[in-house]
Design an enzyme around this catalytic site. Structure first.
Site, mmCIF file in Angstrom:
data_model
loop_
_atom_site.group_PDB
_atom_site.id
_atom_site.type_symbol
_atom_site.label_atom_id
_atom_site.label_comp_id
_atom_site.label_asym_id
_atom_site.label_seq_id
_atom_site.Cartn_x
_atom_site.Cartn_y
_atom_site.Cartn_z
ATOM 1 N N CYS A 2 0.823 -1.209 0.000
ATOM 2 C CA CYS A 2 0.000 0.000 0.000
ATOM 3 C C CYS A 2 0.860 1.263 0.000
ATOM 4 O O CYS A 2 1.969 1.272 0.515
ATOM 5 C CB CYS A 2 -0.879 0.039 1.240
ATOM 6 S SG CYS A 2 -1.858 -1.434 1.460
ATOM 7 N N ARG A 27 5.081 0.163 -6.170
ATOM 8 C CA ARG A 27 5.098 -0.653 -4.964
ATOM 9 C C ARG A 27 4.120 -1.828 -5.047
ATOM 10 O O ARG A 27 4.204 -2.746 -4.250
ATOM 11 C CB ARG A 27 4.746 0.210 -3.751
ATOM 12 C CG ARG A 27 5.767 1.306 -3.496
ATOM 13 C CD ARG A 27 5.274 2.276 -2.469
ATOM 14 N NE ARG A 27 5.135 1.643 -1.179
ATOM 15 C CZ ARG A 27 6.040 1.663 -0.226
ATOM 16 N NH1 ARG A 27 7.144 2.313 -0.412
ATOM 17 N NH2 ARG A 27 5.836 1.053 0.919
ATOM 18 N N TRP A 74 -3.094 -2.716 -1.411
ATOM 19 C CA TRP A 74 -2.728 -4.103 -1.711
ATOM 20 C C TRP A 74 -3.512 -4.918 -0.707
ATOM 21 O O TRP A 74 -3.238 -4.866 0.488
ATOM 22 C CB TRP A 74 -1.224 -4.257 -1.529
ATOM 23 C CG TRP A 74 -0.627 -5.518 -2.036
ATOM 24 C CD1 TRP A 74 -0.294 -5.812 -3.331
ATOM 25 C CD2 TRP A 74 -0.222 -6.655 -1.255
ATOM 26 N NE1 TRP A 74 0.274 -7.061 -3.394
ATOM 27 C CE2 TRP A 74 0.333 -7.604 -2.146
ATOM 28 C CE3 TRP A 74 -0.271 -6.975 0.101
ATOM 29 C CZ2 TRP A 74 0.826 -8.828 -1.724
ATOM 30 C CZ3 TRP A 74 0.216 -8.194 0.516
ATOM 31 C CH2 TRP A 74 0.762 -9.105 -0.388
ATOM 32 N N ASN A 100 -1.993 2.053 5.860
ATOM 33 C CA ASN A 100 -1.135 0.921 5.505
ATOM 34 C C ASN A 100 -0.929 0.115 6.770
ATOM 35 O O ASN A 100 -0.746 0.694 7.839
ATOM 36 C CB ASN A 100 0.253 1.387 5.039
ATOM 37 C CG ASN A 100 0.194 2.106 3.715
ATOM 38 O OD1 ASN A 100 -0.831 2.118 3.050
ATOM 39 N ND2 ASN A 100 1.319 2.705 3.340
ATOM 40 N N GLY A 101 -0.879 -1.199 6.640
ATOM 41 C CA GLY A 101 -0.649 -2.026 7.822
ATOM 42 C C GLY A 101 -1.858 -2.879 8.127
ATOM 43 O O GLY A 101 -2.778 -3.007 7.306
ATOM 44 N N GLU A 481 18.694 -16.779 -7.677
ATOM 45 C CA GLU A 481 18.263 -15.429 -8.019
ATOM 46 C C GLU A 481 17.787 -15.354 -9.474
ATOM 47 O O GLU A 481 16.797 -14.689 -9.780
ATOM 48 C CB GLU A 481 19.407 -14.442 -7.732
ATOM 49 C CG GLU A 481 19.161 -12.994 -8.109
ATOM 50 C CD GLU A 481 17.946 -12.346 -7.447
ATOM 51 O OE1 GLU A 481 17.349 -12.928 -6.526
ATOM 52 O OE2 GLU A 481 17.573 -11.244 -7.892
ATOM 53 N N LYS A 485 14.049 -14.217 -10.546
ATOM 54 C CA LYS A 485 13.765 -13.123 -11.490
ATOM 55 C C LYS A 485 12.763 -13.596 -12.533
ATOM 56 O O LYS A 485 11.809 -12.904 -12.849
ATOM 57 C CB LYS A 485 15.036 -12.655 -12.212
ATOM 58 C CG LYS A 485 16.032 -11.829 -11.438
ATOM 59 C CD LYS A 485 15.553 -10.491 -10.973
ATOM 60 C CE LYS A 485 14.762 -10.548 -9.745
ATOM 61 N NZ LYS A 485 15.177 -10.309 -8.474
ATOM 62 N N GLU A 488 9.205 -14.199 -11.025
ATOM 63 C CA GLU A 488 8.560 -12.949 -10.593
ATOM 64 C C GLU A 488 7.931 -12.197 -11.766
ATOM 65 O O GLU A 488 6.821 -11.696 -11.644
ATOM 66 C CB GLU A 488 9.596 -12.002 -9.965
ATOM 67 C CG GLU A 488 9.946 -12.302 -8.538
ATOM 68 C CD GLU A 488 10.997 -11.333 -8.001
ATOM 69 O OE1 GLU A 488 10.844 -10.875 -6.869
ATOM 70 O OE2 GLU A 488 11.993 -11.033 -8.707
ATOM 71 N N HIS A 504 19.100 -35.687 -7.571
ATOM 72 C CA HIS A 504 18.261 -36.193 -6.478
ATOM 73 C C HIS A 504 16.810 -35.742 -6.625
ATOM 74 O O HIS A 504 16.102 -35.601 -5.640
ATOM 75 C CB HIS A 504 18.821 -35.743 -5.120
ATOM 76 C CG HIS A 504 20.217 -36.237 -4.893
ATOM 77 N ND1 HIS A 504 20.512 -37.564 -4.689
ATOM 78 C CD2 HIS A 504 21.403 -35.586 -4.876
ATOM 79 C CE1 HIS A 504 21.816 -37.698 -4.548
ATOM 80 N NE2 HIS A 504 22.383 -36.514 -4.661
ATOM 81 N N LYS A 603 6.656 -4.167 -4.025
ATOM 82 C CA LYS A 603 8.074 -3.815 -3.916
ATOM 83 C C LYS A 603 8.559 -3.928 -2.492
ATOM 84 O O LYS A 603 9.679 -4.348 -2.233
ATOM 85 C CB LYS A 603 8.260 -2.381 -4.438
ATOM 86 C CG LYS A 603 9.701 -1.886 -4.407
ATOM 87 C CD LYS A 603 10.532 -2.592 -5.447
ATOM 88 C CE LYS A 603 12.000 -2.256 -5.367
ATOM 89 N NZ LYS A 603 12.822 -3.328 -5.995
#
Ligand code: G6P
Length: 608
Positions: A2, A27, A74, A100-101, A481, A485, A488, A504, A603
């Site tokens: 948010c 964000r 969000w 927010n929160g 990573e 990427k 995402e 394995h 973000k």
């Protein structure tokens, strides 16, 4: 996550709020809304989806006025819908609030208010808070907010306006960042400096438990206990240019291309070639204190967790100190064992990730020296840690982290050299590493020049639905990573694995439909990785190799090779990750994905 922007002044608020929302878009959010006080009435408009939908909903609406608040949401409590979007209003449309929160005890508070006959229209915790503020309102908005917050358990960054107070914006913070911006005849509040940087760079960071009463020409800060507090005005030293695309198609691409300069910025003034040592004054630790460290815990989330894994290899090898890398979300709920000789490193681009912050607070509660490796100056982790190192990568807007990652790795390499030099690493070894670190920006430039080739590879594989990424040793986290990427931003299922571990399990998945990206650099495990490649090829797998410049023999054994320059083994992830970032980027673009704002992601994750 948010975002909040609020304005009070002489100018029209709506354009300022909408521009602020657009700056906060990166964000991640699913709905947005705005409230402006117009001739004694709160004009509120909300929409599901992008800011463009909100702009459409605003067309033809008259909401002029010079005080207002706006929000990108969000969803946490309740689906994304116009009703659940912020700002929320009390039943008389007098008070508007953005938040927010998470208000953890909102059910109890809702019952409490319901007993007084108050009705609710949304599923949100924020509506409850708004109505609680109204419940406590007599004649001061600030007092009403303060008393209401006294009943709240959970986290919040809020901004509140009221039709009864046409010149007062109230903001408060606990656990969700809020910054006050000071302009000329106008002031701002925002969850993120980028939302107001075009108007001012003079800011005040609110601390947890503080409430700000903001008017066009003044502000006053009190604690939730109603004690006035003083606060230093700080200057933000980044500019509007840094948060604009500057001709690039996406922020992510711009940020990938910025890496030669961000790596330079990360080491600037911090390495001493002559003495083969790094100077990191922000650590606030003397050499004898550094020598006493017997154990390092690194905690982080997401991409920052991958850089932590690389840091583990570096610190263990150079300083011979045992290192544990912990997901912050797990660490905070275990009963970690601490002792006097433990050092905690919290890595976070934003400096606001709720889990990383909580993990650091937990360690500090046990008296553990905790340092932050943080990009956003003035962020909560930066302010609450005992010391640390800024990565100085500049604002990172693309949700998928790129330049912040390589800068974190750079900082970790400097910490490893410093800890190493306090122990067994010789001046010459330090000099060798530092000399090679200085070459990295030019080497990154060279990799960026191979972008056309990477784009061709992307073209050949962008229709695939699964990818496997393999690496060994210090390049195993780079493989993780690379896979992160890709998933995402392209929504392709991608897994990172230690190359030898492939047999394995993941080997069962390999066929011509599963491209395998292998980091196969000329290092002590090269031959082993080559045999892993043979295993993939024997099962009709297609291999894209990231190889060391000059390795001609690999070309015959794989389908595609992307070469990266040679450097010290411990520094290789900084180079090997570059083609992986570009590959993910091009594949996502070719699949028509929203690269900078991937679905469902945020973000900066400021809730648990
Ligand atoms: C979110 C972002 C990731 C990031 C992670 C940790 O999930 O989408 O890109 O790596 O948070 O963020 P931090 O700001 O703590 O590095």
């Amino acid at each position: 996550m948010c975002g909040i922007i609020g304005h009070v002044g002489q100018r029209e608020s709506l354009p300022i709020l909408m521009a602020g929302l657009r700056r906060l878009e990166y964000r991640g959010y699913d709905s947005a809304g705005v409230a402006v006080l117009n001739a004694g009435q709160l004009g509120v408009v909300k929409a599901v989806g992008k800011i463009k939908s909100l702009e459409r909903s605003l067309q033809g609406q008259e909401i002029a006025g010079s005080i207002g608040i706006a929000h990108t949401r969000w969803a946490t409590h309740g689906e994304p819908s116009v009703t659940n979007a912020h700002p929320h209003l009390d039943s008389d449309n007098e008070i508007a609030l953005v938040h927010n929160g998470v208000i953890e005890n909102y059910r109890t508070l809702k019952e409490f208010l319901s007993r007084s006959g108050i009705k609710f229209v949304s599923d949100t915790d924020t509506e409850v808070l708004t109505k609680l503020v109204k419940y406590h309102y007599t004649d001061s908005l600030t007092d009403a907010v303060r008393i209401a917050l006294g009943q709240v358990e959970g986290t919040y960054g809020i901004a509140v306006v009221s039709s009864k107070h046409p010149e007062t914006l109230v903001a408060a913070r606990k656990g969700s960042p809020l910054v006050i911006g000071l302009g000329d005849d106008e002031n701002f509040v925002a969850s993120d400096v980028s939302a107001m940087i075009e108007h001012t760079n003079r800011v005040l960071y609110l601390e947890d438990g503080e409430i700000a009463e903001i008017t066009p020409n003044d502000y006053r800060i009190i604690t939730i206990e109603n004690i006035p507090t003083d606060k230093a005005v700080e200057e933000v030293n980044w500019t509007l240019d840094e948060i604009e695309k500057q001709g690039y198609d996406h922020f992510m691409l711009k940020e990938i291309y910025e890496q030669p300069s961000t790596i330079r910025a990360a080491i600037r003034g911090r390495i001493n070639l002559e003495e083969g040592i790094a100077r990191l004054n922000g650590l606030n630790l003397q050499y004898d204190e550094l020598r006493r460290i017997k154990r390092v815990i690194i905690t982080a989330c997401g991409t920052s967790w991958h850089s932590a894994l690389i840091g583990e290899y570096m610190i263990e090898e150079l300083a011979r100190i045992p290192v544990e890398v912990e997901y912050a979300s797990e660490f905070r709920y275990r009963s970690p064992v601490f002792d006097d000789h433990t050092l905690l490193l919290a890595i976070s681009q934003s400096g606001e990730t709720a889990d990383t912050l909580a993990a650091m607070r937990e360690a500090r509660k046990h008296g553990v020296t905790s340092l932050g490796i943080v990009n956003v100056v003035g962020s909560t982790i930066a302010r609450e840690s005992d010391g640390g190192v800024y990565t100085h990568a500049g604002p990172e807007i693309g949700v998928a982290s790129t330049k912040a990652f390589t800068s974190q790795v750079m900082v970790l390499s400097m910490i490893a050299i410093l800890l190493g030099r306090m122990r067994n690493v010789s001046v010459q070894q330090g000099q060798e590493l530092i000399g090679l670190m200085r070459q990295l920006p030019d080497q990154i430039e060279a990799i960026l020049k191979t972008d056309d080739k990477i784009q061709e590879i992307a073209k050949a594989y962008h229709h695939h639905d699964n990818f496997l990424y393999l690496g060994r040793g210090i390049n195993f986290p780079a493989a993780l990573e690379g896979a992160l990427k890709l998933k995402e931003i392209s929504y392709i299922h991608a897994e990172g694995y230690p190359a030898a571990e492939m047999k394995h399990g993941p080997i069962a998945l390999i066929d011509e439909k599963m491209p395998v990206v292998v980091i196969a650099l000329k290092d002590p495990v090269y031959d082993k990785v080559m045999s892993n490649i043979e295993q993939v090829k024997a099962r009709n797998g297609n291999v894209i190799a990231i190889a060391s410049e000059g390795d001609t023999e690999i070309a015959d054994k794989v389908n595609h090779v992307i070469y990266v320059p040679r450097t010290h083994r411990l520094l290789t992830p900084i180079l090997s990750v570059l083609p992986l970032q570009l590959l993910a980027y091009h594949i996502a673009v070719m699949r028509g994905c929203n690269v900078d704002q991937p679905r469902n992601l945020a973000k900066s994750v400021t809730v648990e």
